[in-house]
Design a protein around this motif. Structure first.
Motif, PDB file in Angstrom:
ATOM      1  N   ARG A 202       0.841  -1.204   0.000  1.00  0.00           N
ATOM      2  CA  ARG A 202       0.000   0.000   0.000  1.00  0.00           C
ATOM      3  C   ARG A 202       0.875   1.253   0.000  1.00  0.00           C
ATOM      4  NH1 ARG A 202      -2.494  -2.285   4.577  1.00  0.00           N
ATOM      5  NH2 ARG A 202      -1.986  -0.383   5.743  1.00  0.00           N
TER       6      ARG A 202
ATOM      7  N   ARG B 149       0.714   3.984  -2.922  1.00  0.00           N
ATOM      8  CA  ARG B 149       0.306   5.363  -2.639  1.00  0.00           C
ATOM      9  C   ARG B 149       1.335   6.358  -3.158  1.00  0.00           C
ATOM     10  NH1 ARG B 149      -0.696   3.636   2.715  1.00  0.00           N
ATOM     11  NH2 ARG B 149       1.142   4.827   3.346  1.00  0.00           N
TER      12      ARG B 149
ATOM     13  N   ALA C 219      -4.373   3.611  -7.244  1.00  0.00           N
ATOM     14  CA  ALA C 219      -5.291   4.044  -6.195  1.00  0.00           C
ATOM     15  C   ALA C 219      -6.274   2.939  -5.843  1.00  0.00           C
ATOM     16  CB  ALA C 219      -6.029   5.303  -6.635  1.00  0.00           C
TER      17      ALA C 219
ATOM     18  N   SER D  55      -4.318   0.319  -3.713  1.00  0.00           N
ATOM     19  CA  SER D  55      -4.047   0.800  -2.359  1.00  0.00           C
ATOM     20  C   SER D  55      -5.311   0.817  -1.512  1.00  0.00           C
ATOM     21  CB  SER D  55      -3.427   2.200  -2.427  1.00  0.00           C
ATOM     22  OG  SER D  55      -3.230   2.723  -1.135  1.00  0.00           O
TER      23      SER D  55
END
Length: 413
Positions: free
Chosen positions: A98, A102, A128, A131
């Motif tokens: 993640r 990001r 996006a 994540s």
């Protein structure tokens, strides 16, 4: 003819040429570093068993270990730093995934004018999506733990069994976002019921905790299944393939982009953050017990609290600003908050306050949703109402902390 010598006492003579501003090459190095961290986390996620049944497998011939000859390992060695410490276990591996996704998505958003437009537009929403999908399970577990701890604190009763299970299932958010920077003082935010009301709250607290445990555990289980399906989908494999290519080849817009100055684009990200903060009611937030976070608290509308949206937007813009500073600093370190590689304590404290604001806002929404469950006992509904008010006061305290930290002068460490 006499030979002219430079005056050794002249500071401008020994200073040398001015430093070259960070350009497209620094951007490419940063993107390669984050792509390599993504692939390394993906490999560790698969090896830990979290990606069973092929969910974490990478179909391409890329090096998921991050050992690409032109990847971030070479960049880090060139800067005199070793590779990032390896995540421990599937939870840390998913967090590293993640984190890299990001940063890649945020960097593509800020510096898109220097990159291939079509490629950046295709990559940003996919990163996006990944994540956000991987973050849901951890968010539900942390939210349940937060609400059960608040019920325990408000009622003064023994810890709930579900609280212990939630604590073992997911690590505490505070450990994941440990911040050595001093935290701004909080406004007193704990709403304790009067002794006459404490008995009613204790009666309903156990049932309220059980209700929250059922709802959030179900949501967490669904999020876990969604994450496993996402990691095994062709959509994720396509993203992983593109990230593997990014670790070796960054598609800059043209040859001139390699020497372009990154500072104007980073300044634009900072200006967007400054404008968004200026629109916040910071004067009101600077007054303890202003009760603005409780406005519309009894609204029957199940939509998110209307006044929280602009604070959440500031949190996202602050994150983009920090990522832009990381690129300028030429590092992928978590604490690079200045263009000179130093740490801006103000940004760290403000970011932590906005994280607490987000967590308390979502926890309050979960308590309100549980209170709308049909045919619950009055004592249970009362306990959930007190819990909702407590979390909205935590929202108010986080706003106070953000206002306190943001108005300070930047402090570099």
């Amino acid at each position: 003819m006499a030979q002219r010598h430079l005056d050794p006492t002249d500071p401008t003579a020994a200073a040398g040429p001015p430093p070259v501003p960070a350009g497209g090459d620094a951007l490419a190095d940063y993107l390669r570093a984050q792509a390599t961290e993504f692939l390394r986390a993906l490999r560790l996620h698969r090896e830990s068993g979290a990606g069973a049944h092929g969910n974490g497998a990478h179909p391409s011939g890329a090096h998921p270990s991050g050992a690409h000859p032109s990847g971030a390992g070479a960049v880090d060695r060139g800067r005199g730093r070793g590779p990032a410490p390896a995540p421990d276990g599937p939870v840390d591996a998913a967090r590293a995934l993640r984190r890299a996704a990001r940063r890649l998505s945020g960097t593509l958003h800020t510096f898109q004018p220097l990159l291939d437009a079509e490629w950046a537009e295709a990559m940003r929403p996919e990163l996006a999506w990944l994540s956000g999908t991987l973050a849901l399970e951890h968010a539900y577990a942390s939210r349940l733990d937060r609400l059960l701890q608040a019920l325990h604190r408000l009622s003064g009763s023994a810890a709930f069994p579900a609280q212990q299970q939630a604590g073992r299932a997911a690590p505490a958010r505070a450990a994941a976002t440990a911040d050595p920077a001093p935290v701004a003082p909080l406004a007193p935010s704990v709403t304790r019921p009067s002794p006459a009301d404490r008995g009613n709250l204790t009666v309903g607290a156990a049932k309220a905790g059980a209700l929250l445990d059922r709802q959030l555990t179900l949501a967490r289980t669904r999020a876990h299944s969604t994450a496993l399906q996402a990691l095994g989908s062709s959509r994720f494999h396509a993203v992983a393939d593109k990230v593997a290519l990014l670790a070796s080849d960054v598609p800059l817009k043209d040859t001139a982009a390699a020497a372009a100055d990154l500072r104007p684009l980073a300044a634009a990200a900072r200006d967007r953050l400054t404008d968004a903060v200026a629109a916040l009611p910071l004067v009101t937030a600077g007054n303890p017990y202003n009760a603005q976070a409780l406005v519309h608290g009894l609204s029957p509308d199940p939509a998110p609290h209307p006044q929280d949206a602009q604070w959440h937007q500031v949190r996202l813009l602050l994150r983009l600003h920090r990522y832009a500073l990381e690129v300028l600093a030429g590092t992928d370190a978590e604490d690079a908050d200045g263009a000179d590689g130093t740490t801006d304590v103000r940004l760290l404290a403000a970011g932590e306050a906005l994280d607490r604001h987000r967590d308390a806002s979502e926890a309050a929404a979960a308590a309100a949703q549980a209170a709308r469950t049909p045919r619950i006992a009055p004592a249970t509904a009362y306990a959930l109402g007190v819990l909702h008010a407590d979390q909205r006061h935590e929202v108010e305290a986080a706003r106070y902390a953000f206002q306190h930290s943001w108005r300070k002068e930047p402090i570099r460490l």
